[in-house]
Scaffold this motif. Structure first.
Motif, PDB file in Angstrom:
ATOM      1  N   ARG A 429       0.848  -1.193   0.000  1.00  0.00           N
ATOM      2  CA  ARG A 429       0.000   0.000   0.000  1.00  0.00           C
ATOM      3  C   ARG A 429       0.885   1.244   0.000  1.00  0.00           C
ATOM      4  O   ARG A 429       2.040   1.207   0.430  1.00  0.00           O
ATOM      5  N   ASN A 430       0.321   2.354  -0.449  1.00  0.00           N
ATOM      6  CA  ASN A 430       1.062   3.604  -0.501  1.00  0.00           C
ATOM      7  C   ASN A 430       0.856   4.411   0.767  1.00  0.00           C
ATOM      8  O   ASN A 430      -0.275   4.562   1.247  1.00  0.00           O
ATOM      9  N   VAL A 431       1.948   4.924   1.315  1.00  0.00           N
ATOM     10  CA  VAL A 431       1.897   5.841   2.450  1.00  0.00           C
ATOM     11  C   VAL A 431       2.474   7.170   1.984  1.00  0.00           C
ATOM     12  O   VAL A 431       3.602   7.230   1.483  1.00  0.00           O
ATOM     13  N   PHE A 432       1.684   8.242   2.141  1.00  0.00           N
ATOM     14  CA  PHE A 432       2.075   9.562   1.666  1.00  0.00           C
ATOM     15  C   PHE A 432       2.688  10.374   2.809  1.00  0.00           C
ATOM     16  O   PHE A 432       2.385  10.141   3.992  1.00  0.00           O
ATOM     17  N   ALA A 433       3.524  11.344   2.425  1.00  0.00           N
ATOM     18  CA  ALA A 433       4.124  12.227   3.430  1.00  0.00           C
ATOM     19  C   ALA A 433       3.054  12.903   4.274  1.00  0.00           C
ATOM     20  O   ALA A 433       3.201  13.052   5.490  1.00  0.00           O
ATOM     21  N   GLU A 434       1.953  13.294   3.631  1.00  0.00           N
ATOM     22  CA  GLU A 434       0.871  13.958   4.367  1.00  0.00           C
ATOM     23  C   GLU A 434       0.251  13.045   5.425  1.00  0.00           C
ATOM     24  O   GLU A 434      -0.188  13.515   6.474  1.00  0.00           O
ATOM     25  N   ASP A 435       0.215  11.730   5.150  1.00  0.00           N
ATOM     26  CA  ASP A 435      -0.320  10.791   6.133  1.00  0.00           C
ATOM     27  C   ASP A 435       0.505  10.838   7.416  1.00  0.00           C
ATOM     28  O   ASP A 435      -0.040  10.866   8.533  1.00  0.00           O
ATOM     29  N   ILE A 436       1.821  10.833   7.248  1.00  0.00           N
ATOM     30  CA  ILE A 436       2.708  10.851   8.406  1.00  0.00           C
ATOM     31  C   ILE A 436       2.562  12.154   9.180  1.00  0.00           C
ATOM     32  O   ILE A 436       2.462  12.164  10.416  1.00  0.00           O
ATOM     33  N   GLU A 437       2.528  13.261   8.464  1.00  0.00           N
ATOM     34  CA  GLU A 437       2.428  14.558   9.130  1.00  0.00           C
ATOM     35  C   GLU A 437       1.139  14.676   9.939  1.00  0.00           C
ATOM     36  O   GLU A 437       1.142  15.200  11.067  1.00  0.00           O
ATOM     37  N   MET A 438       0.037  14.180   9.407  1.00  0.00           N
ATOM     38  CA  MET A 438      -1.223  14.268  10.135  1.00  0.00           C
ATOM     39  C   MET A 438      -1.214  13.394  11.381  1.00  0.00           C
ATOM     40  O   MET A 438      -1.742  13.775  12.431  1.00  0.00           O
ATOM     41  N   ILE A 439      -0.614  12.222  11.293  1.00  0.00           N
ATOM     42  CA  ILE A 439      -0.524  11.354  12.475  1.00  0.00           C
ATOM     43  C   ILE A 439       0.272  12.050  13.563  1.00  0.00           C
ATOM     44  O   ILE A 439      -0.105  12.050  14.747  1.00  0.00           O
ATOM     45  N   VAL A 440       1.379  12.663  13.194  1.00  0.00           N
ATOM     46  CA  VAL A 440       2.229  13.332  14.179  1.00  0.00           C
ATOM     47  C   VAL A 440       1.496  14.501  14.824  1.00  0.00           C
ATOM     48  O   VAL A 440       1.499  14.659  16.052  1.00  0.00           O
ATOM     49  N   LEU A 441       0.843  15.330  14.023  1.00  0.00           N
ATOM     50  CA  LEU A 441       0.142  16.487  14.566  1.00  0.00           C
ATOM     51  C   LEU A 441      -1.035  16.068  15.444  1.00  0.00           C
ATOM     52  O   LEU A 441      -1.314  16.695  16.466  1.00  0.00           O
ATOM     53  N   ASP A 442      -1.727  15.009  15.058  1.00  0.00           N
ATOM     54  CA  ASP A 442      -2.849  14.537  15.860  1.00  0.00           C
ATOM     55  C   ASP A 442      -2.395  13.925  17.182  1.00  0.00           C
ATOM     56  O   ASP A 442      -3.000  14.134  18.232  1.00  0.00           O
ATOM     57  N   ALA A 443      -1.291  13.161  17.128  1.00  0.00           N
ATOM     58  CA  ALA A 443      -0.829  12.444  18.330  1.00  0.00           C
ATOM     59  C   ALA A 443      -0.094  13.356  19.296  1.00  0.00           C
ATOM     60  O   ALA A 443      -0.059  13.084  20.498  1.00  0.00           O
ATOM     61  N   GLN A 444       0.503  14.429  18.786  1.00  0.00           N
ATOM     62  CA  GLN A 444       1.329  15.305  19.622  1.00  0.00           C
ATOM     63  C   GLN A 444       0.845  16.744  19.544  1.00  0.00           C
ATOM     64  O   GLN A 444       1.632  17.666  19.353  1.00  0.00           O
ATOM     65  N   SER A 445      -0.445  16.938  19.708  1.00  0.00           N
ATOM     66  CA  SER A 445      -1.008  18.265  19.475  1.00  0.00           C
ATOM     67  C   SER A 445      -0.437  19.315  20.424  1.00  0.00           C
ATOM     68  O   SER A 445      -0.358  20.491  20.081  1.00  0.00           O
ATOM     69  N   ASP A 446      -0.035  18.909  21.639  1.00  0.00           N
ATOM     70  CA  ASP A 446       0.492  19.878  22.587  1.00  0.00           C
ATOM     71  C   ASP A 446       1.998  20.070  22.445  1.00  0.00           C
ATOM     72  O   ASP A 446       2.543  21.069  22.890  1.00  0.00           O
ATOM     73  N   GLY A 447       2.668  19.098  21.848  1.00  0.00           N
ATOM     74  CA  GLY A 447       4.121  19.160  21.793  1.00  0.00           C
ATOM     75  C   GLY A 447       4.694  19.481  20.444  1.00  0.00           C
ATOM     76  O   GLY A 447       5.885  19.790  20.330  1.00  0.00           O
ATOM     77  N   VAL A 448       3.892  19.421  19.383  1.00  0.00           N
ATOM     78  CA  VAL A 448       4.393  19.638  18.026  1.00  0.00           C
ATOM     79  C   VAL A 448       3.467  20.614  17.308  1.00  0.00           C
ATOM     80  O   VAL A 448       2.262  20.386  17.238  1.00  0.00           O
ATOM     81  N   LYS A 449       4.035  21.683  16.787  1.00  0.00           N
ATOM     82  CA  LYS A 449       3.240  22.664  16.050  1.00  0.00           C
ATOM     83  C   LYS A 449       3.463  22.586  14.549  1.00  0.00           C
ATOM     84  O   LYS A 449       2.662  23.084  13.774  1.00  0.00           O
ATOM     85  N   ALA A 450       4.571  21.987  14.129  1.00  0.00           N
ATOM     86  CA  ALA A 450       4.862  21.881  12.701  1.00  0.00           C
ATOM     87  C   ALA A 450       5.785  20.700  12.465  1.00  0.00           C
ATOM     88  O   ALA A 450       6.643  20.388  13.290  1.00  0.00           O
ATOM     89  N   CYS A 451       5.584  20.020  11.346  1.00  0.00           N
ATOM     90  CA  CYS A 451       6.450  18.899  10.989  1.00  0.00           C
ATOM     91  C   CYS A 451       6.431  18.727   9.475  1.00  0.00           C
ATOM     92  O   CYS A 451       5.523  19.221   8.796  1.00  0.00           O
ATOM     93  N   ALA A 452       7.427  18.028   8.969  1.00  0.00           N
ATOM     94  CA  ALA A 452       7.519  17.766   7.529  1.00  0.00           C
ATOM     95  C   ALA A 452       8.129  16.390   7.322  1.00  0.00           C
ATOM     96  O   ALA A 452       9.231  16.113   7.805  1.00  0.00           O
ATOM     97  N   ALA A 453       7.395  15.518   6.628  1.00  0.00           N
ATOM     98  CA  ALA A 453       7.909  14.203   6.262  1.00  0.00           C
ATOM     99  C   ALA A 453       8.473  14.282   4.849  1.00  0.00           C
ATOM    100  O   ALA A 453       7.939  14.999   4.001  1.00  0.00           O
ATOM    101  N   PHE A 454       9.552  13.525   4.598  1.00  0.00           N
ATOM    102  CA  PHE A 454      10.188  13.575   3.275  1.00  0.00           C
ATOM    103  C   PHE A 454      10.923  12.265   3.022  1.00  0.00           C
ATOM    104  O   PHE A 454      11.428  11.614   3.949  1.00  0.00           O
ATOM    105  N   ARG A 455      10.924  11.860   1.763  1.00  0.00           N
ATOM    106  CA  ARG A 455      11.694  10.683   1.382  1.00  0.00           C
ATOM    107  C   ARG A 455      13.179  11.000   1.469  1.00  0.00           C
ATOM    108  O   ARG A 455      13.616  12.073   1.056  1.00  0.00           O
ATOM    109  N   LEU A 456      13.962  10.055   1.980  1.00  0.00           N
ATOM    110  CA  LEU A 456      15.389  10.282   2.140  1.00  0.00           C
ATOM    111  C   LEU A 456      16.106  10.201   0.803  1.00  0.00           C
ATOM    112  O   LEU A 456      15.738   9.409  -0.071  1.00  0.00           O
ATOM    113  N   LYS A 457      17.119  11.012   0.668  1.00  0.00           N
ATOM    114  CA  LYS A 457      17.833  11.106  -0.595  1.00  0.00           C
ATOM    115  C   LYS A 457      18.588   9.826  -0.908  1.00  0.00           C
ATOM    116  O   LYS A 457      18.694   9.416  -2.069  1.00  0.00           O
TER     117      LYS A 457
END
Length: 541
Positions: A429-457
């Protein structure tokens, strides 16, 4: 158009609105004295009727012509949420020329801006740059050999003039792609396309100039603010209230407080703004019951963000049915789909938020149901082509444009998954960068205000994650490392993805486009080249 392949669905919007104004008519609102634009600027709020604005814009057009602007010319400017910017944009159109909407260069983004926008402006054929030379921002477009004119001088001591009948033919607007995944390109929009699409947006939102009032803090140098808010109000002659974007950024409660205080009925914001607005207190007695349209677009719409937002402001009268998840892109002028009026957001397969059906004149094609695939855009409002440093690239000749997003159709409506070039395959299945970012923001709403997922070079089937850690509360290095481990655990347990590296960084580190989108490609380069230096608090591998 040929029929869609059997595994794909083609959606088409309703009929185009009848009798829409030409762009020349739309930007010359003479005779409308009872409605207009209010500019909120601290305590110095100023209101101008559309008739007054038309007369002053006509005077700006005369001055522009004295500087060589003619029908078909291209004039670059950064459109701020102030009177001078609005008059300049209207004046450029009143002179029959095209607006090249240039985003501002923040201090942090100057090297990126200069690298990507320098020669690109010249390539668009710009003949004049209108800028405010009195501000203290670095201006990377200086020195290109283009004629330059101070916006404040252009608009000083104006005397209203009657309008002319100069037509606006050919390209009317050049706006730039966000640059979130590649170098920005100048998206050329033809006059008829611009006027017709703005009328289609207004029709889909049910604009009524007698009862509606638009309130917006969205920057006018971005298409959502310029077209979905300012231009729809201008075309329909609906009252508009413009706030500086900084008033929201420094006080998120001001958005909804202004909506309630001034009786606003129509507004819009990206997902992050709904998240910020849900986390602040509001004054007792604030009444938001008049709001009937609140677009959510510009980035992935998150269900948890919307429910948290409504939990906070529903008791103030803000209707769930007013929230309208939407999808759009510069190549489609601004909007392509939106939820039906009054229905409110709904969830579909996989917890995705539905972004609705096509607007009038829009056609879309996408796979029939999950797991999804390419979303293509067609219809009446496709862009003319791209201006690039290597020359002009016309839009596809068959009238269909690959958006670069993956998505699917379910129950006759569109669901968008994410950018196709920021995805990895996990267990089929496909996992998108946006999927990861939303999980992080939802799970850490008090500790994280911004994040960015990216494929490694060096391993493009692995994700890295950059997480901005708030300054307060102050955390020890050990506590920061624990936060990183919690983030990685949340992603692993929810999506089955093990992040190869989590970079915990200082606030303001994540590179963003001028429209606020995270620049994943730049994050990838910073990680690969070790460019974070003192901005890196710790890394979890």
């Amino acid at each position: 158009m040929n029929a869609a392949p059997p595994d794909r669905v083609r959606l088409t919007g309703p009929a185009l609105p009848a009798g829409e104004l030409s762009l020349a008519e739309a930007v010359r609102p003479f005779g409308v004295a009872t409605r207009g634009i209010t500019f909120l600027d601290g305590g110095d709020d100023r209101r101008y009727s559309y008739d007054e604005l038309a007369g002053l814009a006509a005077a700006v057009a005369v001055r522009l012509r004295s500087h060589g602007v003619r029908p078909g010319s291209r004039v670059a400017m950064t459109i701020s949420n102030d009177l001078e910017s609005v008059l300049t944009a209207m004046g450029v159109w009143a002179a029959g020329a095209a607006v090249v909407s240039v985003p501002p260069a923040s201090r942090r983004a100057v090297p990126w801006y200069a690298r990507h926008f320098g020669d690109l402006l010249r390539a668009t054929g710009c003949e004049l740059v209108v800028a405010d030379h009195d501000d203290d921002r670095v201006n990377p477009i200086d020195g290109l050999g283009l004629a330059s004119l101070s916006r404040s001088r252009l608009c000083a001591d104006l005397t209203a003039l009657p309008g002319s009948d100069v037509a606006i033919d050919g390209t009317a607007l050049i706006q730039f792609t966000s640059g979130s995944v590649s170098a920005p390109k100048g998206v050329a929009v033809e006059s008829r396309t611009l006027a017709g699409h703005v009328a289609a947006v207004a029709a889909s939102l049910g604009f009524d100039p007698e009862t509606d009032r638009v309130v917006s803090w969205l920057p006018l140098y971005h298409d959502m603010g310029l077209l979905a808010m300012f231009m729809t109000a201008l075309v329909t002659r609906t009252d508009l209230v413009l706030m500086p974007p900084t008033r929201f950024a420094t006080g998120p409660a001001r958005w909804l407080t202004t909506l309630g205080r001034l009786g606003g009925t129509v507004t819009a914001a990206p997902n992050f703004a709904y998240r910020m607005a849900a986390a602040v207190p509001y004054e007792e007695g604030l009444d938001l019951s008049r709001v009937r349209v609140s677009l959510s677009g510009g980035e992935r719409v998150n269900w948890q963000t919307l429910t948290a937002f409504h939990e906070a402001v529903g008791p103030l009268g803000f209707s769930w049915g007013a929230i309208m998840p939407s999808y759009g892109l510069a190549e489609g002028v601004v909007g392509t789909t939106t939820a039906p009026l009054g229905r409110g957001p709904i969830q579909g397969p996989g917890g995705r938020v539905c972004v609705g059906r096509p607007l009038p004149g829009v056609a879309l094609e996408a796979p029939d149901g999950p797991p999804g695939g390419p979303v293509e855009l067609g219809g009446s409002w496709v862009y003319e082509g791209y201006h690039t440093v290597d020359g002009f690239r016309p839009a596809p000749s068959d009238g269909w444009f690959d958006t670069g997003d993956d998505g699917f159709v379910h129950d006759g409506e569109l669901y968008v998954l994410g950018r196709r070039n920021e995805v990895v395959a996990v267990a089929g299945r496909n996992v998108f960068a946006e999927d990861i970012e939303m999980i992080v923001l939802d799970a850490q709403s008090d500790g994280v205000k911004a994040c960015a997922a990216f494929r490694l070079k060096d391993a493009d089937q692995d994700f890295g994650l950059m997480v901005e850690v708030p300054v307060r509360p102050r955390r020890s290095p050990e506590e920061v490392a624990v936060l990183g481990a919690q983030v990685r655990s949340a992603v692993s347990s929810t999506l089955g993805v093990r992040l190869k590296t989590v970079l915990l960084v200082r606030p303001g580190t994540i590179p963003r486009t001028t429209s606020g989108k995270v620049q994943r490609a730049e994050c990838r380069e910073l990680h690969a080249e070790g460019g974070l230096k003192r901005r890196l608090l710790t890394a979890v591998h």
